[in-house]
Enzyme design. Sequence first.
Site, short mmCIF file in Angstrom:
data_model
loop_
_atom_site.label_atom_id
_atom_site.label_comp_id
_atom_site.label_asym_id
_atom_site.label_seq_id
_atom_site.Cartn_x
_atom_site.Cartn_y
_atom_site.Cartn_z
CG PHE A 115 36.78 34.69 41.41
CD1 PHE A 115 37.93 33.99 41.09
CD2 PHE A 115 36.79 36.07 41.26
CE1 PHE A 115 39.06 34.64 40.63
CE2 PHE A 115 37.92 36.73 40.81
CZ PHE A 115 39.06 36.01 40.50
CG ASP A 194 31.26 35.58 38.32
OD1 ASP A 194 31.53 35.58 37.10
OD2 ASP A 194 32.02 36.05 39.18
CE1 TYR A 219 40.34 38.82 33.34
CE2 TYR A 219 39.14 40.88 33.51
CZ TYR A 219 39.69 39.77 34.12
OH TYR A 219 39.62 39.62 35.47
CE LYS A 220 38.74 35.32 34.10
NZ LYS A 220 37.89 35.47 35.27
NE ARG A 373 43.15 28.68 36.24
CZ ARG A 373 42.49 29.83 36.24
NH1 ARG A 373 41.23 29.87 36.65
NH2 ARG A 373 43.06 30.94 35.83
C1 LIG Z 1 38.02 36.46 36.21
C2 LIG Z 1 36.89 36.45 37.15
C3 LIG Z 1 36.39 37.63 37.65
C4 LIG Z 1 37.03 38.93 37.30
O1 LIG Z 1 36.71 39.94 38.17
P1 LIG Z 1 37.13 41.46 37.91
O2 LIG Z 1 36.52 42.19 39.01
O3 LIG Z 1 36.56 41.84 36.56
O4 LIG Z 1 38.62 41.52 37.89
C5 LIG Z 1 35.28 37.56 38.47
N1 LIG Z 1 34.70 36.38 38.78
C6 LIG Z 1 35.18 35.22 38.32
C7 LIG Z 1 34.49 33.94 38.65
C8 LIG Z 1 36.30 35.21 37.50
O5 LIG Z 1 36.78 34.07 37.05
#
Ligand SMILES: *Cc1c(COP(=O)(O)O)cnc(C)c1O
Length: 413
Positions: A115, A194, A219-220, A373
């Site tokens: 990410f 992560d 939140y996922k 997706r």
């Molecule tokens: C959604 C997601 C995040 C979210 O990061 P925030 O800092 O909490 O907004 C981080 N890493 C990955 C791989 C994600 O998919």
Amino acid sequence: MVEDMVPGAYKDQFYLAKNTIYLDGNSLGLLAESAENKVLHTLQSEWKEDAIRSWNQSWYHLPERLAGKLAPIVGAKPNELLFCDNVSTNLFKLVAATLRHNPERKWIVTDDLNFPSDLYVMRGVIDLLGQHHAIEIVPSKDGIQIPTSFFEEALCGDTALLSLTHVSFKSGFMHDMKVITELAHRVGAFALWDLSHSTGAVPLRLNEWKVDMAVGCSYKYLNGGPGAPAFLYVREDLQESLSSPIRGWFGAKEPFAFHLDYTPAPGMKRFFSGTPPILPLNAIGANLDLINRAGMESIRKASLELSSHFIKRFQQELEPLDFKLATPIDPTCRGSHVSLQHKEAYAINRALIDPSDNGLSVIPDFRAPDNLRFGFAPLYNDIADIDQAIDRIVYLLSSGLIQAGTQRTGIVT
Ligand SMILES: *Cc1c(COP(=O)(O)O)cnc(C)c1O
């Protein structure tokens, strides 16, 4: 615990918009009735009536209670977990703590499926620490997956940290966390994962796989709501040797003694910065209960049923319409979403979400440049959702309702 949950077994406990197929639980999970009730109770009774007394009555120890509920979902001990801040901030804390703990080693190893925010954070920490470290980004050949052997080549005696996202946000590819963590340990490096796209979607065994540190999103698949706090994990015997670069009062040993000098709290609490957000924490708690009731093994089984069915129908009906599969076909290295590439992906995404014929709305999401997706949340998505979504895509493409070259509107895609 239910033995074999059918996909969507908890559908009636979530709020779903009418005439809508929601396939975006990998980006923002839906609201569960139990979460809504819990948050309403927090508002109407705890805040409205008891106000500050609620800190002692229930709020102060809420993060610890939630850690106990998250523990079986990620395969860790409750005292190795903490809900606070967001993923990016938690990653910052752990990357900085690790590099300072291990200053003589230069490299952070990651990959190009990670990410982007994770890479921004790592580079930010390197800058802050005086640029004595560097990042090696292991490249995938196809933007979809990376063989484990690539990491064996990248790791060396000068690697401080290996930091990867377990399930790739774009392709849904899932790394072999156990094997890659072992490779990092073989050269004396720490492994930090992560878990944002894995938590609540695939069973995790952080202790058994000897994972050093992790961060994850709520939140996922944890359905904690927009901006719900993330979590971090640090294995028990490592906690005392790491110190957070954000030394806030909630992470201090005696926050209400208001000492002018900072002494870190023992254990995970040292990774708190300031006051935790009580409303979304309560939403997370209700959802952790639902997930534990279903059990991670049966959630995973249902997830693979959904994604395999989707891929089967893709092969029959969407491949001939110029869609390409951008997710591993091998279920053992697939998370809980499937990406399809199409040159008109953005236009198709818009037409699915906001139909111009008042037909069924299907909600996937779009990731640049050409990925659609489709996320499968096994608690509330069922096989019929997938059949209706595929039927709708085929119908839209054959009826000319897709406007090629649709201009981007809105920031969130
Ligand atoms: C959604 C997601 C995040 C979210 O990061 P925030 O800092 O909490 O907004 C981080 N890493 C990955 C791989 C994600 O998919």
